[in-house]
Motif scaffolding. Structure first.
Motif, PDB file in Angstrom:
ATOM      1  N   UNK A   1       0.827  -1.204   0.000  1.00 58.79           N
ATOM      2  CA  UNK A   1       0.000   0.000   0.000  1.00 58.79           C
ATOM      3  C   UNK A   1       0.864   1.256   0.000  1.00 58.79           C
ATOM      4  N   UNK A   2       1.924   1.228   0.798  1.00 59.86           N
ATOM      5  CA  UNK A   2       2.809   2.379   0.861  1.00 59.86           C
ATOM      6  C   UNK A   2       3.538   2.588  -0.473  1.00 59.86           C
ATOM      7  N   UNK A   3       3.946   1.496  -1.107  1.00 57.17           N
ATOM      8  CA  UNK A   3       4.588   1.596  -2.420  1.00 57.17           C
ATOM      9  C   UNK A   3       3.670   2.285  -3.418  1.00 57.17           C
ATOM     10  N   UNK A   4       2.417   1.873  -3.440  1.00 54.59           N
ATOM     11  CA  UNK A   4       1.464   2.426  -4.397  1.00 54.59           C
ATOM     12  C   UNK A   4       1.228   3.916  -4.140  1.00 54.59           C
ATOM     13  N   UNK A   5       1.130   4.292  -2.863  1.00 54.45           N
ATOM     14  CA  UNK A   5       0.943   5.695  -2.516  1.00 54.45           C
ATOM     15  C   UNK A   5       2.149   6.529  -2.940  1.00 54.45           C
ATOM     16  N   UNK A   6       3.341   6.081  -2.581  1.00 53.68           N
ATOM     17  CA  UNK A   6       4.562   6.824  -2.913  1.00 53.68           C
ATOM     18  C   UNK A   6       4.725   6.936  -4.423  1.00 53.68           C
ATOM     19  N   UNK A   7       4.452   5.844  -5.117  1.00 54.56           N
ATOM     20  CA  UNK A   7       4.597   5.834  -6.572  1.00 54.56           C
ATOM     21  C   UNK A   7       3.631   6.804  -7.232  1.00 54.56           C
ATOM     22  N   UNK A   8       2.393   6.818  -6.765  1.00 59.92           N
ATOM     23  CA  UNK A   8       1.397   7.725  -7.335  1.00 59.92           C
ATOM     24  C   UNK A   8       1.825   9.174  -7.180  1.00 59.92           C
ATOM     25  N   UNK A   9       2.332   9.532  -6.021  1.00 60.70           N
ATOM     26  CA  UNK A   9       2.779  10.902  -5.783  1.00 60.70           C
ATOM     27  C   UNK A   9       4.037  11.225  -6.576  1.00 60.70           C
ATOM     28  N   UNK A  10       4.906  10.238  -6.748  1.00 57.14           N
ATOM     29  CA  UNK A  10       6.136  10.463  -7.522  1.00 57.14           C
ATOM     30  C   UNK A  10       5.823  10.727  -8.984  1.00 57.14           C
ATOM     31  N   UNK A  11       4.797  10.072  -9.510  1.00 57.02           N
ATOM     32  CA  UNK A  11       4.452  10.223 -10.924  1.00 57.02           C
ATOM     33  C   UNK A  11       3.580  11.450 -11.159  1.00 57.02           C
ATOM     34  N   UNK A  12       2.554  11.609 -10.335  1.00 55.17           N
ATOM     35  CA  UNK A  12       1.555  12.642 -10.605  1.00 55.17           C
ATOM     36  C   UNK A  12       1.678  13.903  -9.784  1.00 55.17           C
ATOM     37  N   UNK A  13       2.616  13.943  -8.832  1.00 52.13           N
ATOM     38  CA  UNK A  13       2.747  15.121  -8.000  1.00 52.13           C
ATOM     39  C   UNK A  13       1.666  15.184  -6.927  1.00 52.13           C
ATOM     40  N   UNK A  14       1.535  16.352  -6.298  1.00 46.83           N
ATOM     41  CA  UNK A  14       0.578  16.519  -5.211  1.00 46.83           C
ATOM     42  C   UNK A  14      -0.847  16.210  -5.680  1.00 46.83           C
ATOM     43  N   UNK A  15      -1.578  15.539  -4.820  1.00 51.65           N
ATOM     44  CA  UNK A  15      -2.977  15.202  -5.120  1.00 51.65           C
ATOM     45  C   UNK A  15      -3.808  15.370  -3.859  1.00 51.65           C
ATOM     46  N   UNK A  16      -5.091  15.583  -4.060  1.00 49.96           N
ATOM     47  CA  UNK A  16      -5.994  15.642  -2.916  1.00 49.96           C
ATOM     48  C   UNK A  16      -6.187  14.239  -2.349  1.00 49.96           C
ATOM     49  N   UNK A  17      -6.529  14.201  -1.080  1.00 53.03           N
ATOM     50  CA  UNK A  17      -6.745  12.899  -0.437  1.00 53.03           C
ATOM     51  C   UNK A  17      -7.873  12.120  -1.121  1.00 53.03           C
ATOM     52  N   UNK A  18      -8.938  12.810  -1.478  1.00 51.33           N
ATOM     53  CA  UNK A  18     -10.065  12.115  -2.109  1.00 51.33           C
ATOM     54  C   UNK A  18      -9.668  11.555  -3.468  1.00 51.33           C
ATOM     55  N   UNK A  19      -8.871  12.319  -4.241  1.00 50.77           N
ATOM     56  CA  UNK A  19      -8.433  11.846  -5.555  1.00 50.77           C
ATOM     57  C   UNK A  19      -7.515  10.640  -5.411  1.00 50.77           C
ATOM     58  N   UNK A  20      -6.617  10.685  -4.429  1.00 51.39           N
ATOM     59  CA  UNK A  20      -5.720   9.549  -4.197  1.00 51.39           C
ATOM     60  C   UNK A  20      -6.494   8.304  -3.790  1.00 51.39           C
ATOM     61  N   UNK A  21      -7.431   8.484  -2.891  1.00 51.81           N
ATOM     62  CA  UNK A  21      -8.205   7.337  -2.408  1.00 51.81           C
ATOM     63  C   UNK A  21      -8.968   6.669  -3.548  1.00 51.81           C
ATOM     64  N   UNK A  22      -9.615   7.468  -4.402  1.00 55.32           N
ATOM     65  CA  UNK A  22     -10.390   6.886  -5.497  1.00 55.32           C
ATOM     66  C   UNK A  22      -9.489   6.283  -6.562  1.00 55.32           C
ATOM     67  N   UNK A  23      -8.276   6.838  -6.731  1.00 55.25           N
ATOM     68  CA  UNK A  23      -7.358   6.295  -7.721  1.00 55.25           C
ATOM     69  C   UNK A  23      -6.754   4.973  -7.269  1.00 55.25           C
ATOM     70  N   UNK A  24      -6.385   4.913  -5.998  1.00 61.73           N
ATOM     71  CA  UNK A  24      -5.702   3.725  -5.494  1.00 61.73           C
ATOM     72  C   UNK A  24      -6.654   2.604  -5.111  1.00 61.73           C
TER      73      UNK A  24
END
Length: 217
Positions: free
Chosen positions: A14-37
């Motif tokens: 789970x942590x890998x997926x979170x870190x990777x998403x932020x590394x690729x897409x930059x800052x995101x809202x919590x709601x956007x991250x939750x729905x994406x992941x």
């Protein structure tokens, strides 16, 4: 791979997926991250999963993920290979630098997250692939114009390796061989690409390609 002070930093899935998403897409809202992941999970549970992942990252790697109100992002001190590749692509496409042979090889090998098959990852993989091809084509064209024919061929062959059915890099390869006086090799490359296109797509290359041998470089 996540590293800290030159050493691998282990994290959960789970942590890998979170870190990777932020590394690729930059800052995101919590709601956007939750729905994406967690796209198949109801909103409340997805947000709970995100909170747990953020908490674990904070425990494993303090300061790696930062919170700015409703937004999450990586610390400004974090460096990524992807950012370096994107920077190189931007400079090459803008014409402010001609990549070295080593950088051409780096563009050729800069695959993103091999073995990841989530929809958002596949989109980012394809976007980076197209950017890499475009940068290699720009580099090949520039090298051809300044007479660096060998590097033009290397860059164009890199683009062709990534997108074998794309006509532009093959056109540059033929033009570079013609400019170098290697007409037989140019003809061989042209015939090979034409045969590939006919076999794979059932059609012929466009007139800009088929007229190359008559028009010269």
């Amino acid at each position: 791979m996540l590293t800290a002070d030159g050493q691998p930093a282990l994290t959960g899935v789970r942590q890998q997926r979170l870190i990777t998403t932020l590394a690729i897409g930059g800052d995101r809202s919590r709601s956007a991250l939750a729905s994406l992941l967690w796209p198949q999970t109801r909103s409340a549970l997805a947000l709970a999963n995100l909170r747990a992942a953020v908490f674990r990252v904070g425990g494993d790697q303090p300061g790696l993920v930062e919170s700015h109100g409703t937004m999450l992002g990586l610390s400004a001190s974090v460096e990524t290979d992807l950012a370096r590749v994107r920077g190189l692509i931007h400079e090459v496409k803008q014409g402010v630098r001609v990549p070295t042979s080593r950088e051409i090889d780096a563009l050729l090998r800069a695959d993103l997250l091999l073995g990841w098959y989530e929809d958002w990852v596949l989109f980012e993989q394809d976007r980076l692939l197209q950017d890499r091809v475009a940068a290699l084509e720009c580099a090949a064209e520039h090298c051809l114009k300044i007479g660096d024919l060998d590097r033009a061929i290397v860059a164009a062959e890199g683009a062709a390796a990534l997108e074998p059915l794309r006509e532009a890099p093959h056109r540059t390869i033929v033009r570079a061989h013609l400019a170098a006086g290697r007409r037989q090799e140019a003809a061989r490359r042209a015939r090979h690409f034409e045969a590939t296109i006919r076999a794979q797509l059932g059609t012929a290359p466009g007139p800009r390609f088929t007229n190359l041998l008559n028009a010269g470089p």
